[in-house]
Design a protein around this motif. Structure first.
Motif, short mmCIF file in Angstrom:
data_model
loop_
_atom_site.label_atom_id
_atom_site.label_comp_id
_atom_site.label_asym_id
_atom_site.label_seq_id
_atom_site.Cartn_x
_atom_site.Cartn_y
_atom_site.Cartn_z
N ALA A 1 65.57 95.56 -46.91
CA ALA A 1 64.21 95.03 -47.08
C ALA A 1 63.22 95.66 -46.11
O ALA A 1 62.13 96.09 -46.50
CB ALA A 1 64.22 93.52 -46.90
N ASP A 2 63.58 95.71 -44.82
CA ASP A 2 62.60 96.18 -43.83
C ASP A 2 63.01 97.47 -43.11
O ASP A 2 62.27 97.99 -42.27
CB ASP A 2 62.29 95.09 -42.80
N GLY A 3 64.19 98.01 -43.43
CA GLY A 3 64.61 99.28 -42.83
C GLY A 3 65.11 99.19 -41.41
O GLY A 3 65.37 100.22 -40.79
N SER A 4 65.27 97.97 -40.88
CA SER A 4 65.74 97.82 -39.51
C SER A 4 67.27 97.89 -39.45
O SER A 4 67.96 97.52 -40.41
CB SER A 4 65.28 96.48 -38.93
N GLN A 5 67.79 98.36 -38.33
CA GLN A 5 69.24 98.45 -38.18
C GLN A 5 69.84 97.07 -37.98
O GLN A 5 69.31 96.23 -37.25
CB GLN A 5 69.59 99.33 -36.98
N VAL A 6 70.95 96.82 -38.66
CA VAL A 6 71.67 95.56 -38.51
C VAL A 6 72.62 95.72 -37.32
O VAL A 6 73.77 96.16 -37.46
CB VAL A 6 72.44 95.20 -39.79
N LYS A 7 72.12 95.37 -36.14
CA LYS A 7 72.84 95.70 -34.91
C LYS A 7 74.14 94.93 -34.75
O LYS A 7 75.06 95.39 -34.08
CB LYS A 7 71.92 95.47 -33.71
N ARG A 8 74.23 93.77 -35.37
CA ARG A 8 75.46 92.98 -35.20
C ARG A 8 76.68 93.68 -35.80
O ARG A 8 77.82 93.42 -35.40
CB ARG A 8 75.29 91.59 -35.84
N LEU A 9 76.44 94.60 -36.74
CA LEU A 9 77.55 95.34 -37.35
C LEU A 9 77.92 96.58 -36.56
O LEU A 9 78.98 97.18 -36.80
CB LEU A 9 77.20 95.73 -38.79
N GLY A 10 77.06 96.98 -35.65
CA GLY A 10 77.36 98.13 -34.81
C GLY A 10 77.42 99.43 -35.58
O GLY A 10 76.86 99.58 -36.68
N THR A 11 78.14 100.40 -35.02
CA THR A 11 78.28 101.74 -35.59
C THR A 11 79.74 102.06 -35.86
O THR A 11 80.61 101.74 -35.04
CB THR A 11 77.70 102.79 -34.62
N LEU A 12 79.99 102.67 -37.01
CA LEU A 12 81.33 103.17 -37.30
C LEU A 12 81.39 104.66 -36.98
O LEU A 12 80.43 105.40 -37.23
CB LEU A 12 81.69 102.95 -38.77
#
Length: 243
Positions: free
Chosen positions: A179-190
């Motif tokens: 929706a807003d293009g923001s990173q979902v930080k709670r999922l972190g990075t793979l």
């Protein structure tokens, strides 16, 4: 929806070629600076000149930023500007140039120049080695990674996009709110060291074959009998290494 990004973005040595360290001298109010003041880049840049036929010479330069080539008139030593410069981002001449010239292994430590200046069956290809970097000098890995990094963004469901990045250091994934293009930080990075989300994430996401040239993202954002989705990572640009 898919969006494509590029964050930077595949044997005879001519006799008589000369290899010289390339040291730049700039005029200042105190006169030209001495060789002892040369930067590390200057000390690690070497140049070699050789002929490729058809009245052309090539000036082969090797530096921590990789190989480059300029074309020189054999008669007067002037640069043939119509042919431009070859380097990692432009490793081969266009067909319209009338001659075949290409840098091989442009991202490696031992690049070569492949050249053929005679058309038809009368000519033949020759390979020249670029000069070797001086002792203590090495290719700038940061530059290689920057030039060879590519990304794309794909929807994976549940209002999430996955931004898939491929670089010489392998694949990585960050998750983005559609929706807003923001990173979902709670999922972190793979990435290679963390290829799979934990069960507590609420969705399934895993990099399959994270050390290969063709990794995929395996994902599932809905429960029940919904099938897993497989998304290919973007391919590394031609000639780029995989560490």
């Amino acid at each position: 929806m898919r969006y494509a990004f590029r964050t930077g973005l595949a044997a005879a040595t001519l006799v008589g070629s000369v290899i010289v360290p390339s040291v730049a001298f700039a005029s200042t109010s105190h006169g030209a600076r001495s060789a002892s003041d040369a930067t590390a880049a200057d000390r690690c840049t070497v140049v070699k000149r050789g002929g490729i036929g058809a009245g052309l010479d090539v000036r082969l330069t090797m530096s921590p930023k990789g190989p480059s080539v300029v074309f020189v008139d054999e008669a007067d030593g002037s640069q043939v500007k119509d042919l431009g410069t070859l380097n990692r981002s432009h490793p081969a001449l266009a067909r319209s140039a009338g001659i075949d010239v290409e840098i091989l292994n442009a991202y490696g430590s031992t690049p070569q120049l492949l050249a053929k200046t005679n058309g038809g069956t009368s000519g033949y290809y020759e390979i020249q080695n670029f000069p070797t970097l001086p002792k203590g000098c090495s290719l700038d890995e940061g530059t290689v990674v920057k030039q060879c990094t590519v990304s794309q963004q794909d929807g994976i469901g549940a209002g999430l996009d996955a931004r898939l990045t491929m670089s010489p250091k392998g694949p990585s994934v960050v998750f983005v709110d559609e929706a807003d293009g923001s990173q979902v930080k709670r999922l972190g990075t793979l990435n290679r060291s963390r290829p799979k989300l934990p069960a507590s994430a609420g969705i399934y996401a895993e990099i399959v074959q994270p050390s290969s040239w063709e990794p995929q993202l395996k994902s599932k954002t809905q429960g029940g009998t919904t099938r897993y989705a497989f998304t290919d990572f973007p391919k590394l640009p031609k000639g780029c290494p995989l560490y």
